[in-house]
Motif scaffolding. Structure first.
Motif, PDB file in Angstrom:
ATOM      1  N   GLU A 102      36.759 -42.339 -20.830  1.00 18.33           N
ATOM      2  CA  GLU A 102      37.613 -41.239 -20.336  1.00 18.33           C
ATOM      3  C   GLU A 102      38.428 -41.676 -19.118  1.00 18.33           C
ATOM      4  O   GLU A 102      39.561 -41.246 -18.942  1.00 18.33           O
ATOM      5  CB  GLU A 102      36.743 -40.045 -19.919  1.00 18.33           C
ATOM      6  CG  GLU A 102      36.456 -39.088 -21.063  1.00 18.33           C
ATOM      7  CD  GLU A 102      35.342 -38.120 -20.707  1.00 18.33           C
ATOM      8  OE1 GLU A 102      35.203 -37.763 -19.523  1.00 18.33           O
ATOM      9  OE2 GLU A 102      34.604 -37.737 -21.633  1.00 18.33           O
ATOM     10  N   ASN A 103      37.838 -42.546 -18.286  1.00 17.77           N
ATOM     11  CA  ASN A 103      38.481 -42.893 -17.014  1.00 17.77           C
ATOM     12  C   ASN A 103      39.226 -44.216 -17.010  1.00 17.77           C
ATOM     13  O   ASN A 103      39.835 -44.566 -16.006  1.00 17.77           O
ATOM     14  CB  ASN A 103      37.433 -42.914 -15.895  1.00 17.77           C
ATOM     15  CG  ASN A 103      36.934 -41.516 -15.570  1.00 17.77           C
ATOM     16  OD1 ASN A 103      37.540 -40.540 -15.994  1.00 17.77           O
ATOM     17  ND2 ASN A 103      35.848 -41.421 -14.854  1.00 17.77           N
ATOM     18  N   ILE A 104      39.184 -44.928 -18.124  1.00 21.61           N
ATOM     19  CA  ILE A 104      39.711 -46.298 -18.115  1.00 21.61           C
ATOM     20  C   ILE A 104      41.206 -46.364 -17.735  1.00 21.61           C
ATOM     21  O   ILE A 104      41.610 -47.220 -16.939  1.00 21.61           O
ATOM     22  CB  ILE A 104      39.433 -47.021 -19.475  1.00 21.61           C
ATOM     23  CG1 ILE A 104      39.952 -48.460 -19.478  1.00 21.61           C
ATOM     24  CG2 ILE A 104      40.038 -46.310 -20.649  1.00 21.61           C
ATOM     25  CD1 ILE A 104      39.107 -49.396 -18.688  1.00 21.61           C
ATOM     26  N   GLU A 105      42.007 -45.427 -18.270  1.00 23.78           N
ATOM     27  CA  GLU A 105      43.453 -45.490 -17.975  1.00 23.78           C
ATOM     28  C   GLU A 105      43.707 -45.255 -16.485  1.00 23.78           C
ATOM     29  O   GLU A 105      44.507 -45.954 -15.867  1.00 23.78           O
ATOM     30  CB  GLU A 105      44.236 -44.454 -18.811  1.00 23.78           C
ATOM     31  CG  GLU A 105      44.219 -44.724 -20.319  1.00 23.78           C
ATOM     32  CD  GLU A 105      44.598 -46.158 -20.676  1.00 23.78           C
ATOM     33  OE1 GLU A 105      45.372 -46.792 -19.931  1.00 23.78           O
ATOM     34  OE2 GLU A 105      44.082 -46.666 -21.690  1.00 23.78           O
ATOM     35  N   GLU A 106      42.977 -44.274 -15.943  1.00 20.93           N
ATOM     36  CA  GLU A 106      43.153 -43.965 -14.511  1.00 20.93           C
ATOM     37  C   GLU A 106      42.685 -45.127 -13.642  1.00 20.93           C
ATOM     38  O   GLU A 106      43.277 -45.418 -12.599  1.00 20.93           O
ATOM     39  CB  GLU A 106      42.387 -42.699 -14.136  1.00 20.93           C
ATOM     40  CG  GLU A 106      43.142 -41.426 -14.488  1.00 20.93           C
ATOM     41  CD  GLU A 106      42.440 -40.231 -13.892  1.00 20.93           C
ATOM     42  OE1 GLU A 106      42.721 -39.873 -12.741  1.00 20.93           O
ATOM     43  OE2 GLU A 106      41.579 -39.670 -14.607  1.00 20.93           O
ATOM     44  N   LEU A 107      41.621 -45.801 -14.065  1.00 17.41           N
ATOM     45  CA  LEU A 107      41.121 -46.958 -13.299  1.00 17.41           C
ATOM     46  C   LEU A 107      42.186 -48.049 -13.265  1.00 17.41           C
ATOM     47  O   LEU A 107      42.474 -48.635 -12.223  1.00 17.41           O
ATOM     48  CB  LEU A 107      39.848 -47.521 -13.947  1.00 17.41           C
ATOM     49  CG  LEU A 107      38.552 -46.748 -13.728  1.00 17.41           C
ATOM     50  CD1 LEU A 107      37.435 -47.298 -14.605  1.00 17.41           C
ATOM     51  CD2 LEU A 107      38.126 -46.829 -12.256  1.00 17.41           C
ATOM     52  N   ARG A 108      42.774 -48.307 -14.428  1.00 14.06           N
ATOM     53  CA  ARG A 108      43.793 -49.366 -14.496  1.00 14.06           C
ATOM     54  C   ARG A 108      45.035 -48.959 -13.696  1.00 14.06           C
ATOM     55  O   ARG A 108      45.623 -49.773 -12.988  1.00 14.06           O
ATOM     56  CB  ARG A 108      44.134 -49.679 -15.947  1.00 14.06           C
ATOM     57  CG  ARG A 108      42.920 -50.290 -16.660  1.00 14.06           C
ATOM     58  CD  ARG A 108      43.198 -50.697 -18.067  1.00 14.06           C
ATOM     59  NE  ARG A 108      44.162 -51.775 -18.139  1.00 14.06           N
ATOM     60  CZ  ARG A 108      45.083 -51.890 -19.075  1.00 14.06           C
ATOM     61  NH1 ARG A 108      45.151 -50.975 -20.019  1.00 14.06           N
ATOM     62  NH2 ARG A 108      45.910 -52.904 -19.082  1.00 14.06           N
ATOM     63  N   ALA A 109      45.371 -47.667 -13.811  1.00 11.04           N
ATOM     64  CA  ALA A 109      46.549 -47.197 -13.070  1.00 11.04           C
ATOM     65  C   ALA A 109      46.307 -47.322 -11.558  1.00 11.04           C
ATOM     66  O   ALA A 109      47.240 -47.561 -10.783  1.00 11.04           O
ATOM     67  CB  ALA A 109      46.846 -45.742 -13.442  1.00 11.04           C
ATOM     68  N   ALA A 110      45.044 -47.197 -11.143  1.00 11.98           N
ATOM     69  CA  ALA A 110      44.724 -47.306  -9.705  1.00 11.98           C
ATOM     70  C   ALA A 110      44.678 -48.767  -9.248  1.00 11.98           C
ATOM     71  O   ALA A 110      44.405 -49.042  -8.090  1.00 11.98           O
ATOM     72  CB  ALA A 110      43.391 -46.620  -9.421  1.00 11.98           C
TER      73      ALA A 110
END
Ligand SMILES: Nc1ncnc2c1ncn2[C@@H]1O[C@H](COP(=O)(O)OP(=O)(O)OP(=O)(O)O)[C@@H](O)[C@H]1O
Ligand SMILES: O=P(O)(O)OC[C@H]1O[C@H](OP(=O)(O)OP(=O)(O)O)[C@H](O)[C@@H]1O
Ligand SMILES: [Mg+2]
Length: 286
Positions: A263-271
């Protein structure tokens, strides 16, 4: 008398491998040679009885075994009074009604006055009663899917998982009536010292299950995005943050459920997270 509890597990079949793997993952050692129907652990006070799954609820209810691992379908069908301690997450399947592929199906009324073959007369009988359907239940002990093609019944009620057995026998699933998975059951009146051993076993099983459903995640991140990243992967108490040799970067280590990770992978990469590693956890004690 030696203080030892007894657990009944399926001798061979769809429950056996996962039941024995779970016990081994709990660090419990035992000999499991073919043909041996009883075995004692060498490092935990437990004795194994290898039985047909049909007999497990009865043996546990009668106290012949203190614990058992069995499918919920068999447990409900046998209608014995035992305590379910834990769902085990394997041998997941469903009990469904199925009819020949070419037949038109217009709802549960289809079965009114029909002949249904099954190995689960109680579960099916209760279901039909609740739906107000009067049908003729024909009990057979196995190979239920063959019944319509040999004229034994007009429909069947049996275990479905992938659906391939139904398909290979020209049948289609029309109603799911029960969902099942393997469960750990216990006798209702365990003596105190037995309950203590059961608690120790449950503690180990919980650690194994938690480990399986969580992952250890390691990633590199620029220091300015650490606050954001920590909020995305909060971990058990809080993540470990270690400086990298390269100035301005840190390594973040955390534990989280696999679902939460995706669920959080895209946000982690974006961060700005990179070099993300996801590692299995063998045991987890919170
Ligand atoms: N295809 C399947 N996928 C997942 N779980 C299944 C499947 N078939 C059966 N199960 C689950 O595993 C249990 C044992 O199934 P199995 O086919 O080994 O039983 P069995 O033939 O009655 O065995 P036994 O010889 O011990 O009586 C079932 O009661 C059900 O809970
Ligand atoms: O939907 P599927 O993935 O095809 O699984 C369903 C089949 O699996 C089980 O039989 P199993 O293969 O264990 O053989 P059994 O008849 O010896 O129990 C069950 O009795 C079904 O026939
Ligand atoms: Mg059986």
């Amino acid at each position: 008398m030696e203080k030892i509890i007894r657990i009944a597990v399926q001798k061979s079949g769809r429950l056996s491998d996962d039941s024995l793997s779970l016990i081994k993952e709990c660090g419990i050692k035992f000999y499991n040679g073919t043909g041996k129907l009883k075995s004692t652990s060498t490092n935990f006070p437990i004795e194994f009885l290898f039985l047909r799954d049909d007999d497990i609820p009865g043996y546990v209810a009668d106290g012949v075994a203190d614990l058992g691992i069995v499918g919920e379908n068999e447990l409900v069908e046998k209608n014995k009074s035992v305590t379910t301690l834990k769902k085990l997450g394997f041998s997941k399947c469903r009990l469904s009604l199925a009819i020949p592929k070419g037949q038109e199906y217009n709802g549960i009324q289809y079965f009114e006055g029909k002949n249904i073959a099954t190995s689960y007369p109680k579960i099916l009988g209760d279901y039909l009663k609740a739906k107000n359907i009067k049908a003729d239940i024909h009990e057979i002990s196995g190979s239920v899917e063959i019944a319509p093609s040999i004229g034994l019944a007009e429909g069947i009620c049996d275990i479905v998982s992938s659906g391939s057995t139904l398909m290979m026998n020209g049948l289609k699933e029309v109603e799911e009536i029960f969902k099942s998975e393997a469960v750990l059951i216990a006798n209702n009146n365990l003596e105190g010292w037995k309950s203590e051993i059961v608690e120790k076993l449950l503690f180990r099983m919980n650690a194994v299950q938690k480990g399986k459903s969580n992952k250890y995640v390691l990633l590199n991140a620029p220091n300015e995005s650490l606050d954001k990243i920590v909020s995305l992967i909060p971990g058990m108490r809080s993540p470990t943050i270690l400086p990298l040799a390269q100035e301005g970067w840190s390594s973040v280590h955390s534990v989280l459920s696999e679902d939460q990770f995706w669920e959080n992978i895209e946000e982690l990469r974006a961060a700005g997270a990179e070099g993300i590693l996801v590692v299995p956890i063998e045991k987890m004690v919170i």
